[in-house]
Write a protein that holds these residues in place. Structure first.
Motif, PDB file in Angstrom:
ATOM      1  N   LEU A   1      28.005   2.560  24.555  1.00 51.52           N
ATOM      2  CA  LEU A   1      27.965   2.167  25.855  1.00 51.52           C
ATOM      3  C   LEU A   1      27.705   3.581  27.106  1.00 51.52           C
ATOM      4  CD1 LEU A   1      28.292  -0.012  28.127  1.00 51.52           C
ATOM      5  CD2 LEU A   1      30.774   0.695  28.173  1.00 51.52           C
TER       6      LEU A   1
ATOM      7  N   GLU B   1      32.797  -2.876  31.886  1.00 48.68           N
ATOM      8  CA  GLU B   1      32.634  -3.010  30.302  1.00 48.68           C
ATOM      9  C   GLU B   1      33.321  -1.936  29.661  1.00 48.68           C
ATOM     10  OE1 GLU B   1      29.299  -3.720  26.796  1.00 48.68           O
ATOM     11  OE2 GLU B   1      28.853  -3.361  28.835  1.00 48.68           O
TER      12      GLU B   1
ATOM     13  N   LYS C   1      37.036  -2.689  29.740  1.00 43.99           N
ATOM     14  CA  LYS C   1      37.448  -3.609  29.000  1.00 43.99           C
ATOM     15  C   LYS C   1      37.768  -2.788  27.634  1.00 43.99           C
ATOM     16  CE  LYS C   1      36.167  -7.921  27.027  1.00 43.99           C
ATOM     17  NZ  LYS C   1      34.902  -8.829  26.752  1.00 43.99           N
ATOM     18  N   LEU C   2      36.820  -1.885  27.322  1.00 40.71           N
ATOM     19  CA  LEU C   2      37.055  -1.386  25.900  1.00 40.71           C
ATOM     20  C   LEU C   2      38.244  -0.278  25.861  1.00 40.71           C
ATOM     21  CD1 LEU C   2      33.284  -0.689  25.016  1.00 40.71           C
ATOM     22  CD2 LEU C   2      34.752  -2.256  23.685  1.00 40.71           C
TER      23      LEU C   2
ATOM     24  N   GLN D   1      31.643   1.672  19.719  1.00 39.58           N
ATOM     25  CA  GLN D   1      31.296   0.796  20.882  1.00 39.58           C
ATOM     26  C   GLN D   1      31.350   1.451  22.282  1.00 39.58           C
ATOM     27  OE1 GLN D   1      33.132  -3.378  20.825  1.00 39.58           O
ATOM     28  NE2 GLN D   1      33.966  -2.962  18.832  1.00 39.58           N
TER      29      GLN D   1
ATOM     30  N   LYS E   1      28.271   0.211  34.523  1.00 42.23           N
ATOM     31  CA  LYS E   1      29.011  -0.345  32.971  1.00 42.23           C
ATOM     32  C   LYS E   1      30.576   0.070  33.120  1.00 42.23           C
ATOM     33  CE  LYS E   1      24.835   0.404  30.357  1.00 42.23           C
ATOM     34  NZ  LYS E   1      23.958   1.095  29.437  1.00 42.23           N
TER      35      LYS E   1
END
Length: 95
Positions: free
Chosen positions: A82, A18, A21-22, A78, A15
């Motif tokens: 994750l 991802e 990106k956040l 978010q 992960k």
């Protein structure tokens, strides 16, 4: 007095893209916040998925205002989802 905020996160290795990106979104939002001075991002060399950000603010109140903003809260939720656990924070000031 300036404060440094250590922000620690651990995510499953699959992960990491991802999360990156956040975190880029979070960084972009942070750059425009009153009192924000600088930030540095690190990853542990011996443990994939573990990261730390050192964020420098002009005051603790500036940091707190940022943590209470809706856009940050939404993005932080978010990130924590994750991670599967809450992000950890440690706040320091010059002695």
């Amino acid at each position: 007095m300036a404060v440094k905020v250590l922000i620690k996160r651990k995510v499953a290795e699959n992960k990491v893209p991802e999360l990156d990106k956040l975190l880029r979104k979070m960084r972009a939002l942070t750059l425009n916040q009153p009192g924000y001075i600088s930030g540095e991002s690190f990853t542990r060399v011996d443990e994939p998925g573990v990261s730390m950000v050192i964020s420098t603010w002009q005051s603790l109140d500036d940091w707190r205002q940022w943590t209470l903003s809706k856009e940050r809260i939404d993005l932080q939720e978010q990130i924590d989802k994750l991670l599967g656990e809450p992000t950890r924070y440690e706040i320091f000031e010059n002695a």
